[in-house]
Design a protein around this motif. Structure first.
Motif, mmCIF file in Angstrom:
data_model
loop_
_atom_site.group_PDB
_atom_site.id
_atom_site.type_symbol
_atom_site.label_atom_id
_atom_site.label_comp_id
_atom_site.label_asym_id
_atom_site.label_seq_id
_atom_site.Cartn_x
_atom_site.Cartn_y
_atom_site.Cartn_z
ATOM 1 N N ILE A 1 93.990 1.022 -29.392
ATOM 2 C CA ILE A 1 92.869 0.997 -28.461
ATOM 3 C C ILE A 1 93.301 0.248 -27.205
ATOM 4 C CG2 ILE A 1 90.482 0.293 -28.085
ATOM 5 C CD1 ILE A 1 90.792 2.417 -30.231
ATOM 6 N N VAL A 2 93.138 0.866 -26.049
ATOM 7 C CA VAL A 2 93.549 0.266 -24.779
ATOM 8 C C VAL A 2 92.329 -0.320 -24.076
ATOM 9 C CG1 VAL A 2 94.664 0.669 -22.555
ATOM 10 C CG2 VAL A 2 95.442 1.914 -24.587
ATOM 11 N N VAL B 1 96.842 6.398 -21.375
ATOM 12 C CA VAL B 1 95.578 6.295 -22.097
ATOM 13 C C VAL B 1 94.806 7.611 -22.056
ATOM 14 C CG1 VAL B 1 94.222 5.472 -20.116
ATOM 15 C CG2 VAL B 1 93.536 4.856 -22.430
ATOM 16 N N LYS B 2 94.216 7.966 -23.197
ATOM 17 C CA LYS B 2 93.423 9.188 -23.329
ATOM 18 C C LYS B 2 91.972 8.803 -23.574
ATOM 19 C CE LYS B 2 92.956 13.313 -26.244
ATOM 20 N NZ LYS B 2 93.008 14.309 -25.170
ATOM 21 N N SER B 3 91.090 9.440 -22.836
ATOM 22 C CA SER B 3 89.665 9.161 -23.007
ATOM 23 C C SER B 3 89.205 9.603 -24.389
ATOM 24 C CB SER B 3 88.861 9.893 -21.929
ATOM 25 O OG SER B 3 87.471 9.711 -22.132
ATOM 26 N N ALA B 4 88.367 8.795 -25.014
ATOM 27 C CA ALA B 4 87.804 9.134 -26.322
ATOM 28 C C ALA B 4 86.399 8.556 -26.397
ATOM 29 C CB ALA B 4 88.671 8.582 -27.450
ATOM 30 N N ALA C 1 89.030 8.024 -32.307
ATOM 31 C CA ALA C 1 88.015 7.436 -31.427
ATOM 32 C C ALA C 1 87.643 6.049 -31.937
ATOM 33 C CB ALA C 1 86.767 8.324 -31.365
ATOM 34 N N PRO C 2 87.240 5.143 -31.026
ATOM 35 C CA PRO C 2 86.849 3.789 -31.437
ATOM 36 C C PRO C 2 85.454 3.779 -32.041
ATOM 37 C CG PRO C 2 86.518 4.049 -29.087
ATOM 38 C CD PRO C 2 87.170 5.323 -29.562
ATOM 39 N N ILE D 1 87.925 5.746 -36.014
ATOM 40 C CA ILE D 1 87.728 6.876 -36.906
ATOM 41 C C ILE D 1 88.720 7.962 -36.516
ATOM 42 C CG2 ILE D 1 85.904 7.906 -35.463
ATOM 43 C CD1 ILE D 1 86.224 8.083 -39.317
ATOM 44 N N THR D 2 89.302 8.616 -37.494
ATOM 45 C CA THR D 2 90.264 9.684 -37.230
ATOM 46 C C THR D 2 89.761 10.995 -37.812
ATOM 47 O OG1 THR D 2 91.519 9.373 -39.283
ATOM 48 C CG2 THR D 2 92.151 8.014 -37.374
ATOM 49 N N ALA D 3 90.250 12.086 -37.253
ATOM 50 C CA ALA D 3 89.902 13.415 -37.762
ATOM 51 C C ALA D 3 90.358 13.550 -39.207
ATOM 52 C CB ALA D 3 90.540 14.493 -36.891
ATOM 53 N N ASP D 4 91.537 13.015 -39.508
ATOM 54 C CA ASP D 4 92.038 13.107 -40.883
ATOM 55 C C ASP D 4 91.116 12.397 -41.868
ATOM 56 O OD1 ASP D 4 94.174 14.598 -40.101
ATOM 57 O OD2 ASP D 4 95.708 13.068 -40.482
#
Length: 380
Positions: free
Chosen positions: A36-37, A67-70, A94-95, A106-109
């Motif tokens: 997380i940035v 950094v990628k927006s989430a 995503a945070p 949380i992750t998709a996996d």
């Protein structure tokens, strides 16, 4: 099921001013699910290990450059809503926040693993993507990169002159060969090295053999295979011939299936929704419905609209690519187009979609949507 049940605290928080070399070291030594940035404590976005693997940004650059927006997820959010937010944010991580405090990620996996046992009620043929983009073994890497960019995909099945599956090319494969070539001692300049890589045939880079999944397999079997092989997607083939590609099934396709609803109006899912400028989600839905209503025999079960921004701009307005895909009782139909701004791109794609709908008019579907997944998931 609340997301708190499957979210994890296995993440590392870094300031955007940190060097990418530090981020790489974190993944190598601490093995977090994501980074997380932040900027002076304020959330900015995420960096995943896959991003680092597929990037050639120098290590002395700052983390903020990658950094990628989430989307920010509430700890008590519903699983189905979170799946939708990940898709619309075009991210796999995503945070998770508890109030104003960063609680975890949380992750998709993690979502797919949580619902894995319920995925045996759905078969691959109900949710896979049919509009397959392929390359041949003699296609140059430069051309393959353009196809990946133009179609917003991360993998291309490789076929021979008879359309038979012979390999798979992914963005990771391309980045890997570029990095290896750039790291070689050479007397030539860097631009020359890049051009030589772009002129390589796909055959020299592709992976083989290809792991496939049958149309009749359950989605659970497919996801288990993705987990086992550490793949994000699989080529789909008919049961009678595993060398004849029929489409692609990705983890994103499965996530999307988790978000299907039984609302009175059409369910439209939008990826990269933050790119919408002069058009709204409701206007997009109504426009697609207007096309569908012209052809009463076709019932739409789900619509997906994906926007992708290119670097090119015209008077400050970015060039946007739009892809529309409908899952209908007559099969899948899609349309794509580009324009400056989301609305312009959507109109071009919508026009192409209508032409493709006309072409498939009159076709009868052999399979009807059964809604088994919805009923099963509603029990979670």
């Amino acid at each position: 099921m609340d997301i708190a049940d499957i979210a994890t605290r296995e993440f590392v928080e870094v300031d955007g001013q940190k060097r990418l070399s530090k981020v790489r070291s974190i993944f190598e030594h601490e093995n977090p699910k994501g980074v997380i940035v932040t900027d002076d404590g304020d959330y900015q976005g995420v960096i995943t290990q896959q991003q680092l693997l597929q990037s050639h940004i120098e290590d002395d650059m700052k983390a903020a450059a990658m950094v990628k927006s989430a989307p920010k997820i509430e700890r008590t959010a519903d699983l189905r809503n979170v799946a939708r937010m990940l898709i619309e944010g075009d991210t796999k991580v995503a945070p998770v926040f508890e109030g104003d405090d960063l609680w975890g990620i949380i992750t998709a996996d993690a979502i797919l693993d949580a619902v894995l046992e319920n995925l045996d009620v759905l078969t691959v043929d109900q949710i896979f993507t049919e509009d397959l983009v392929t390359v041949t073994e003699d296609t140059h890497i430069g051309r393959a990169i353009n196809l990946l960019r133009e179609n917003g995909v991360s993998r291309l099945p490789v076929v021979n002159e008879n359309g038979r599956l012979t390999g798979m090319l992914t963005t990771h494969d391309i980045v890997d060969v570029v990095v290896r070539n750039m790291d070689k001692p050479t007397q030539g300049d860097r631009a020359g090295d890049i051009e030589r890589v772009l002129d390589l045939p796909v055959y020299d880079v592709m992976a083989n053999p290809v792991t496939t999944v049958d149309l009749d397999d359950t989605v659970r079997e497919a996801v288990e295979l993705m987990f086992e092989m550490d793949y994000s997607g699989l080529v789909v083939t008919p049961e009678y011939d595993d060398s004849l590609p029929a489409g692609i099934l990705t983890k994103t396709d499965v996530l999307r299936a988790l978000t299907y609803t039984e609302e009175e109006h059409m369910d439209v899912q939008i990826t990269n929704i933050d790119l919408l400028d002069t058009i709204t989600r409701d206007e997009i839905r109504r426009s697609i419905e207007a096309v569908v209503e012209k052809y009463q025999r076709m019932s739409v079960q789900h619509a997906h609209v994906r926007f992708h921004k290119h670097k090119e701009k015209l008077r400050g307005t970015p060039l946007i690519q739009c892809q529309i895909r409908l899952r209908t009782t007559h099969g899948q139909v899609a349309g794509s187009g580009e324009g400056y701004g989301a609305e312009s791109a959507f109109r071009v794609a919508l026009d192409r979609l209508e032409r493709n709908v006309i072409e498939m008019k009159g076709m009868e579907s052999d399979e009807q949507y059964r809604g088994q997944l919805l009923r099963k998931l509603n029990e979670l």
